[in-house]
Design a protein around this motif. Sequence first.
Motif, PDB file in Angstrom:
ATOM      1  N   TYR A 154       0.831  -1.215   0.000  1.00 26.54           N
ATOM      2  CA  TYR A 154       0.000   0.000   0.000  1.00 26.54           C
ATOM      3  C   TYR A 154       0.869   1.270   0.000  1.00 26.54           C
ATOM      4  CZ  TYR A 154      -2.561   3.857   1.950  1.00 26.54           C
ATOM      5  OH  TYR A 154      -3.052   5.118   2.156  1.00 26.54           O
ATOM      6  N   ILE A 155       1.865   1.322   0.880  1.00 25.81           N
ATOM      7  CA  ILE A 155       2.668   2.554   1.012  1.00 25.81           C
ATOM      8  C   ILE A 155       3.406   2.884  -0.295  1.00 25.81           C
ATOM      9  CG2 ILE A 155       4.737   1.426   1.999  1.00 25.81           C
ATOM     10  CD1 ILE A 155       3.298   4.827   3.088  1.00 25.81           C
ATOM     11  N   ASP A 156       3.784   1.860  -1.059  1.00 25.79           N
ATOM     12  CA  ASP A 156       4.487   2.115  -2.327  1.00 25.79           C
ATOM     13  C   ASP A 156       3.548   2.780  -3.338  1.00 25.79           C
ATOM     14  OD1 ASP A 156       6.826   0.808  -1.344  1.00 25.79           O
ATOM     15  OD2 ASP A 156       5.793  -1.094  -1.681  1.00 25.79           O
ATOM     16  N   PHE A 157       2.278   2.374  -3.329  1.00 29.20           N
ATOM     17  CA  PHE A 157       1.316   3.012  -4.241  1.00 29.20           C
ATOM     18  C   PHE A 157       1.134   4.486  -3.867  1.00 29.20           C
ATOM     19  CE2 PHE A 157      -0.064  -1.478  -4.692  1.00 29.20           C
ATOM     20  CZ  PHE A 157       0.000  -1.588  -6.067  1.00 29.20           C
ATOM     21  N   VAL A 158       1.119   4.764  -2.570  1.00 27.72           N
ATOM     22  CA  VAL A 158       0.934   6.157  -2.128  1.00 27.72           C
ATOM     23  C   VAL A 158       2.153   6.985  -2.541  1.00 27.72           C
ATOM     24  CG1 VAL A 158       0.415   7.666  -0.169  1.00 27.72           C
ATOM     25  CG2 VAL A 158      -0.355   5.302  -0.129  1.00 27.72           C
ATOM     26  N   ILE A 159       3.353   6.431  -2.326  1.00 33.99           N
ATOM     27  CA  ILE A 159       4.576   7.171  -2.670  1.00 33.99           C
ATOM     28  C   ILE A 159       4.623   7.407  -4.175  1.00 33.99           C
ATOM     29  CG2 ILE A 159       7.112   7.038  -2.739  1.00 33.99           C
ATOM     30  CD1 ILE A 159       6.944   5.423  -0.071  1.00 33.99           C
ATOM     31  N   LYS A 160       4.278   6.367  -4.939  1.00 33.85           N
ATOM     32  CA  LYS A 160       4.336   6.475  -6.401  1.00 33.85           C
ATOM     33  C   LYS A 160       3.406   7.586  -6.906  1.00 33.85           C
ATOM     34  CE  LYS A 160       3.576   3.140  -9.984  1.00 33.85           C
ATOM     35  NZ  LYS A 160       3.265   1.718 -10.104  1.00 33.85           N
ATOM     36  N   LEU A 161       2.230   7.663  -6.304  1.00 35.41           N
ATOM     37  CA  LEU A 161       1.236   8.641  -6.774  1.00 35.41           C
ATOM     38  C   LEU A 161       1.581  10.054  -6.328  1.00 35.41           C
ATOM     39  CD1 LEU A 161      -1.581   8.770  -8.221  1.00 35.41           C
ATOM     40  CD2 LEU A 161      -2.576   8.817  -5.942  1.00 35.41           C
ATOM     41  N   SER A 162       2.128  10.184  -5.120  1.00 35.45           N
ATOM     42  CA  SER A 162       2.236  11.532  -4.555  1.00 35.45           C
ATOM     43  C   SER A 162       3.653  12.075  -4.502  1.00 35.45           C
ATOM     44  CB  SER A 162       1.625  11.533  -3.156  1.00 35.45           C
ATOM     45  OG  SER A 162       0.303  11.104  -3.251  1.00 35.45           O
ATOM     46  N   GLY A 163       4.606  11.373  -5.082  1.00 31.96           N
ATOM     47  CA  GLY A 163       5.966  11.890  -5.242  1.00 31.96           C
ATOM     48  C   GLY A 163       6.580  12.339  -3.947  1.00 31.96           C
ATOM     49  N   ASP A 164       6.851  13.672  -3.849  1.00 34.10           N
ATOM     50  CA  ASP A 164       7.539  14.121  -2.638  1.00 34.10           C
ATOM     51  C   ASP A 164       6.601  14.897  -1.701  1.00 34.10           C
ATOM     52  OD1 ASP A 164       7.145  16.291  -4.154  1.00 34.10           O
ATOM     53  OD2 ASP A 164       9.267  16.813  -4.430  1.00 34.10           O
ATOM     54  N   ASP A 165       5.305  14.734  -1.877  1.00 29.80           N
ATOM     55  CA  ASP A 165       4.371  15.410  -0.963  1.00 29.80           C
ATOM     56  C   ASP A 165       4.254  14.591   0.325  1.00 29.80           C
ATOM     57  OD1 ASP A 165       2.340  16.655   0.367  1.00 29.80           O
ATOM     58  OD2 ASP A 165       1.007  16.828  -1.358  1.00 29.80           O
ATOM     59  N   ASP A 166       5.257  14.769   1.202  1.00 28.08           N
ATOM     60  CA  ASP A 166       5.316  13.929   2.410  1.00 28.08           C
ATOM     61  C   ASP A 166       4.113  14.119   3.327  1.00 28.08           C
ATOM     62  OD1 ASP A 166       7.618  13.035   1.382  1.00 28.08           O
ATOM     63  OD2 ASP A 166       8.837  13.387   3.174  1.00 28.08           O
ATOM     64  N   GLU A 167       3.568  15.335   3.334  1.00 30.59           N
ATOM     65  CA  GLU A 167       2.415  15.574   4.219  1.00 30.59           C
ATOM     66  C   GLU A 167       1.246  14.680   3.787  1.00 30.59           C
ATOM     67  OE1 GLU A 167       1.178  19.687   4.355  1.00 30.59           O
ATOM     68  OE2 GLU A 167      -0.665  19.102   5.423  1.00 30.59           O
ATOM     69  N   LEU A 168       1.015  14.631   2.472  1.00 27.55           N
ATOM     70  CA  LEU A 168      -0.088  13.792   1.968  1.00 27.55           C
ATOM     71  C   LEU A 168       0.204  12.306   2.219  1.00 27.55           C
ATOM     72  CD1 LEU A 168      -2.033  14.204  -1.323  1.00 27.55           C
ATOM     73  CD2 LEU A 168      -1.255  11.960  -0.608  1.00 27.55           C
ATOM     74  N   ILE A 169       1.442  11.909   1.956  1.00 26.79           N
ATOM     75  CA  ILE A 169       1.792  10.489   2.113  1.00 26.79           C
ATOM     76  C   ILE A 169       1.552  10.043   3.564  1.00 26.79           C
ATOM     77  CG2 ILE A 169       3.708   8.826   2.051  1.00 26.79           C
ATOM     78  CD1 ILE A 169       4.842  10.533  -0.305  1.00 26.79           C
ATOM     79  N   ILE A 170       2.015  10.877   4.502  1.00 27.35           N
ATOM     80  CA  ILE A 170       1.857  10.497   5.913  1.00 27.35           C
ATOM     81  C   ILE A 170       0.375  10.517   6.307  1.00 27.35           C
ATOM     82  CG2 ILE A 170       2.367  11.241   8.293  1.00 27.35           C
ATOM     83  CD1 ILE A 170       5.215  11.892   7.245  1.00 27.35           C
ATOM     84  N   SER A 171      -0.372  11.497   5.788  1.00 28.23           N
ATOM     85  CA  SER A 171      -1.818  11.560   6.090  1.00 28.23           C
ATOM     86  C   SER A 171      -2.523  10.289   5.626  1.00 28.23           C
ATOM     87  CB  SER A 171      -2.485  12.706   5.329  1.00 28.23           C
ATOM     88  OG  SER A 171      -2.288  13.890   5.996  1.00 28.23           O
TER      89      SER A 171
END
Length: 372
Positions: A154-171
């Motif tokens: 799951y986390i890899d899909f989030v990283i792939k979609l949101s690039g370097d938007d760490d706030e969104l990834i962590i949310s």
Amino acid sequence: MFEPLFGTKSLLFGNKTDGRTRRHVYDQAFSFNNIKSYYPIFQDVSDELAKEWSSLVKEEHIPLSIHMLAYALKVALITMFGDTFSDDKDILEFQRCYNVIWFEMERRLTENVPKEGSPRAKAFDEELRKTQSLIAKVVKQRRDNPPIQGKELYIDFVIKLSGDDDELIISDAITFAVGGFHTTGNVLTWGFYFLATNPEVQEKAFQEIIKELRNQEVDHTNVDSLPYMRQIMEEILRCAVIAPYAARFQDFDSELGGHKIPKNTPVVHALGVSLKNEKYWPLPNKFDPDRFSPENIKNRPPLSFQPFGFAGKRVCPGYRFAYAEATVCLVTLLRKFKIRLVDDGQVVNPVYGLVTHPDKEIWVKIEKRECV
Ligand code: HEM
């Protein structure tokens, strides 16, 4: 109300193209195909719990919800975030922070929101920061060691979609971790409670397991040979009303029972009300898996049973995950142990919060079954 926990960028608040795109990508992590690969993790963690139960001395008392929430948290963190959580130390730290955060969230349902800088607000902020840094550690590790194609979590899909938007990834990581663990931990707690108080159902489930699986583990290839277990799962979801409601701003004009509901009205979907509607569920508080026998299902409209939400594309993304995870734990423990309440007279009442949990710890004891 959830914003402080999940963050403004969480999927929960993502609408239109943004919400749809994210759901489309994240749903891949919980597709039928991906769930297949999670079975060995569900099994390992279930075996670990079974081993712990086997090592208990005869008649020792087990705090059910502590054990089930710990199981569900470990499974959720490893399947969604990978090896970073293979160390129990980080899982325990996550759990410790989470307990403070969740208690505060539930408190806000019935009490005031604490003032900024107050001890309550400070404790919440501090534990949330620690949780976020645990997730940030995972994100760094996954970025440094990207998975091979086909092995994405799951986390890899989030990283792939949101690039370097760490706030969104962590949310979004916190949104799914919370959505995925608290619910299934309570499904299992209520499930073992209902089985302990309905020994004939427990015995029937056991007979199905040994007849259909013999000594095989349960996985995607044979889970459909356990229809009674599926009926038990559905009745747990109904009877315990795990998620009592969903909520949203209605984004179109509509009419219900003669009442006009204008666009943008905040609406609560009272899922729990329909799960206990006497018209479809006579004696609604009675635990009875036969309600979900093939003959009985035919006599009800499909919307009478929607524990994962009514609303098409916003329905819970984790429903397959929840069924599979809970089934593996139920099968693993039921084939090895008979489970009973320590105090046969213990009355357990539901507390209908964001997730329905028992009003007190449920203490059970076990008896080992022979040669299974
Ligand atoms: C038995 C267990 C579960 C129950 C009863 C449950 C129930 C629900 C319900 C009622 C909703 C609201 C649907 C709506 O707004 O119409 C929901 C949403 C959600 N659930 Fe679950 N859930 C469960 C397990 C899980 C799992 C295992 C995960 C993650 C792996 C998860 C993640 C989420 C997320 C992220 C949302 C928000 C989806 C969105 O806004 O698009 N849930 N769940």
